[in-house]
Design a protein around this motif. Structure first.
Motif, PDB file in Angstrom:
ATOM      1  N   CYS A  22       0.837  -1.207   0.000  1.00 45.55           N
ATOM      2  CA  CYS A  22       0.000   0.000   0.000  1.00 45.55           C
ATOM      3  C   CYS A  22       0.868   1.253   0.000  1.00 45.55           C
ATOM      4  CB  CYS A  22      -0.929  -0.009   1.211  1.00 45.55           C
ATOM      5  SG  CYS A  22      -1.806   1.540   1.499  1.00 45.55           S
ATOM      6  N   ALA A  23       1.834   1.349   0.915  1.00 47.61           N
ATOM      7  CA  ALA A  23       2.796   2.453   1.015  1.00 47.61           C
ATOM      8  C   ALA A  23       2.181   3.799   1.380  1.00 47.61           C
ATOM      9  CB  ALA A  23       3.621   2.577  -0.255  1.00 47.61           C
ATOM     10  N   GLU A  24       0.949   3.840   1.860  1.00 44.97           N
ATOM     11  CA  GLU A  24       0.348   5.082   2.345  1.00 44.97           C
ATOM     12  C   GLU A  24       1.128   5.547   3.570  1.00 44.97           C
ATOM     13  OE1 GLU A  24      -1.699   8.346   2.911  1.00 44.97           O
ATOM     14  OE2 GLU A  24      -2.225   7.036   1.239  1.00 44.97           O
ATOM     15  N   ALA A  25       1.386   6.844   3.663  1.00 46.24           N
ATOM     16  CA  ALA A  25       2.188   7.370   4.768  1.00 46.24           C
ATOM     17  C   ALA A  25       1.382   8.223   5.739  1.00 46.24           C
ATOM     18  CB  ALA A  25       3.353   8.182   4.222  1.00 46.24           C
ATOM     19  N   GLN A  26       0.161   8.574   5.412  1.00 49.46           N
ATOM     20  CA  GLN A  26      -0.649   9.429   6.280  1.00 49.46           C
ATOM     21  C   GLN A  26      -1.492   8.569   7.229  1.00 49.46           C
ATOM     22  OE1 GLN A  26      -0.514  12.785   6.405  1.00 49.46           O
ATOM     23  NE2 GLN A  26       1.153  12.554   4.941  1.00 49.46           N
ATOM     24  N   GLY A  27      -1.433   8.890   8.525  1.00 53.21           N
ATOM     25  CA  GLY A  27      -2.262   8.201   9.513  1.00 53.21           C
ATOM     26  C   GLY A  27      -1.817   6.790   9.826  1.00 53.21           C
ATOM     27  N   VAL A  28      -0.570   6.458   9.579  1.00 47.77           N
ATOM     28  CA  VAL A  28      -0.070   5.101   9.809  1.00 47.77           C
ATOM     29  C   VAL A  28       0.146   4.867  11.295  1.00 47.77           C
ATOM     30  CG1 VAL A  28       1.857   3.538   9.358  1.00 47.77           C
ATOM     31  CG2 VAL A  28       0.973   4.976   7.542  1.00 47.77           C
ATOM     32  N   ARG A  29      -0.300   3.699  11.781  1.00 44.79           N
ATOM     33  CA  ARG A  29      -0.110   3.292  13.176  1.00 44.79           C
ATOM     34  C   ARG A  29       0.556   1.926  13.211  1.00 44.79           C
ATOM     35  NH1 ARG A  29      -5.724   3.494  16.052  1.00 44.79           N
ATOM     36  NH2 ARG A  29      -4.458   2.537  17.651  1.00 44.79           N
ATOM     37  N   LEU A  30       1.253   1.672  14.299  1.00 49.68           N
ATOM     38  CA  LEU A  30       1.939   0.393  14.461  1.00 49.68           C
ATOM     39  C   LEU A  30       1.006  -0.617  15.120  1.00 49.68           C
ATOM     40  CD1 LEU A  30       4.546  -1.220  14.166  1.00 49.68           C
ATOM     41  CD2 LEU A  30       5.217  -0.378  16.413  1.00 49.68           C
ATOM     42  N   TYR A  31       0.835  -1.778  14.503  1.00 50.99           N
ATOM     43  CA  TYR A  31       0.054  -2.890  15.039  1.00 50.99           C
ATOM     44  C   TYR A  31       0.979  -4.087  15.177  1.00 50.99           C
ATOM     45  CZ  TYR A  31      -4.112  -0.184  13.956  1.00 50.99           C
ATOM     46  OH  TYR A  31      -5.063   0.787  13.910  1.00 50.99           O
ATOM     47  N   VAL A  32       0.472  -5.160  15.746  1.00 49.99           N
ATOM     48  CA  VAL A  32       1.271  -6.376  15.898  1.00 49.99           C
ATOM     49  C   VAL A  32       1.731  -6.888  14.538  1.00 49.99           C
ATOM     50  CG1 VAL A  32       1.210  -8.772  16.677  1.00 49.99           C
ATOM     51  CG2 VAL A  32       0.112  -7.008  18.046  1.00 49.99           C
ATOM     52  N   ARG A  35       3.015  -1.882  10.387  1.00 52.70           N
ATOM     53  CA  ARG A  35       2.443  -0.550  10.223  1.00 52.70           C
ATOM     54  C   ARG A  35       1.292  -0.615   9.226  1.00 52.70           C
ATOM     55  NH1 ARG A  35       5.686   2.749  12.852  1.00 52.70           N
ATOM     56  NH2 ARG A  35       7.849   2.137  13.154  1.00 52.70           N
ATOM     57  N   ARG A  36       0.173   0.017   9.601  1.00 48.55           N
ATOM     58  CA  ARG A  36      -1.006  -0.004   8.754  1.00 48.55           C
ATOM     59  C   ARG A  36      -1.648   1.374   8.682  1.00 48.55           C
ATOM     60  NH1 ARG A  36       1.124  -4.049   7.406  1.00 48.55           N
ATOM     61  NH2 ARG A  36       0.295  -6.140   7.551  1.00 48.55           N
ATOM     62  N   CYS A  37      -2.130   1.727   7.493  1.00 47.82           N
ATOM     63  CA  CYS A  37      -2.865   2.973   7.297  1.00 47.82           C
ATOM     64  C   CYS A  37      -4.316   2.735   7.752  1.00 47.82           C
ATOM     65  CB  CYS A  37      -2.808   3.398   5.832  1.00 47.82           C
ATOM     66  SG  CYS A  37      -3.718   2.318   4.711  1.00 47.82           S
ATOM     67  N   PRO A  38      -5.132   3.796   7.856  1.00 52.81           N
ATOM     68  CA  PRO A  38      -6.506   3.618   8.321  1.00 52.81           C
ATOM     69  C   PRO A  38      -7.346   2.653   7.473  1.00 52.81           C
ATOM     70  CG  PRO A  38      -5.916   5.927   8.452  1.00 52.81           C
ATOM     71  CD  PRO A  38      -4.780   5.227   7.756  1.00 52.81           C
ATOM     72  N   LEU A  39      -7.034   2.499   6.196  1.00 51.24           N
ATOM     73  CA  LEU A  39      -7.800   1.575   5.351  1.00 51.24           C
ATOM     74  C   LEU A  39      -7.428   0.111   5.570  1.00 51.24           C
ATOM     75  CD1 LEU A  39      -7.747   3.464   1.933  1.00 51.24           C
ATOM     76  CD2 LEU A  39      -9.651   3.244   3.542  1.00 51.24           C
ATOM     77  N   HIS A  40      -6.257  -0.141   6.123  1.00 52.23           N
ATOM     78  CA  HIS A  40      -5.775  -1.520   6.243  1.00 52.23           C
ATOM     79  C   HIS A  40      -5.507  -1.968   7.674  1.00 52.23           C
ATOM     80  CE1 HIS A  40      -4.543  -0.503   1.993  1.00 52.23           C
ATOM     81  NE2 HIS A  40      -5.457  -1.445   1.863  1.00 52.23           N
ATOM     82  N   THR A  41      -6.142  -1.315   8.651  1.00 55.34           N
ATOM     83  CA  THR A  41      -5.994  -1.773  10.036  1.00 55.34           C
ATOM     84  C   THR A  41      -6.691  -3.121  10.177  1.00 55.34           C
ATOM     85  OG1 THR A  41      -8.016  -0.707  10.776  1.00 55.34           O
ATOM     86  CG2 THR A  41      -5.985   0.599  10.901  1.00 55.34           C
TER      87      THR A  41
END
Length: 105
Positions: A22-32, A35-41
């Motif tokens: 995906c490579a989106e850089a806005q709104g990325v958070r670290l999950y187990v 790193r995921r953007c809001p669309l791929h949490t």
């Protein structure tokens, strides 16, 4: 971590149809899972709403006893059986209690 923008903080979700990340850089958070953007949490991929951020687990949620608390429990059982290293009075009282219990069989 949060939603701060870092050069290496791109979404790591593999988009199979596009054959790339995906490579989106806005709104990325670290999950187990990374790193995921809001669309791929994880919640978004399951069609669920995001869990709101909170204060975290309460302090009493951890059920692991401390070594001191665990030894106190073991000591209470040992005193009842008369096998604990204790004061002479405590040891004799526990022995008497145990002898009384055995005599009552």
């Amino acid at each position: 971590m949060g939603t701060q923008h870092r050069p290496d903080a791109a979404c790591g979700h593999w988009v199979g149809t596009a054959g790339e990340f995906c490579a989106e850089a806005q709104g990325v958070r670290l999950y187990v899972i990374g790193r995921r953007c809001p669309l791929h949490t994880p919640a978004a991929l399951r069609g669920r709403p995001e869990v709101p951020a909170g204060p975290g687990w309460p302090a009493h949620a951890w059920a692991t006893p401390t070594p001191q608390a665990a030894s106190a429990l073991i000591d209470e059982r040992a005193v009842a059986s008369g096998k604990r290293r204790s004061t002479q009075e405590g040891y004799r009282a526990a022995q008497a209690a145990e002898a009384g219990r055995r005599a009552g069989r």
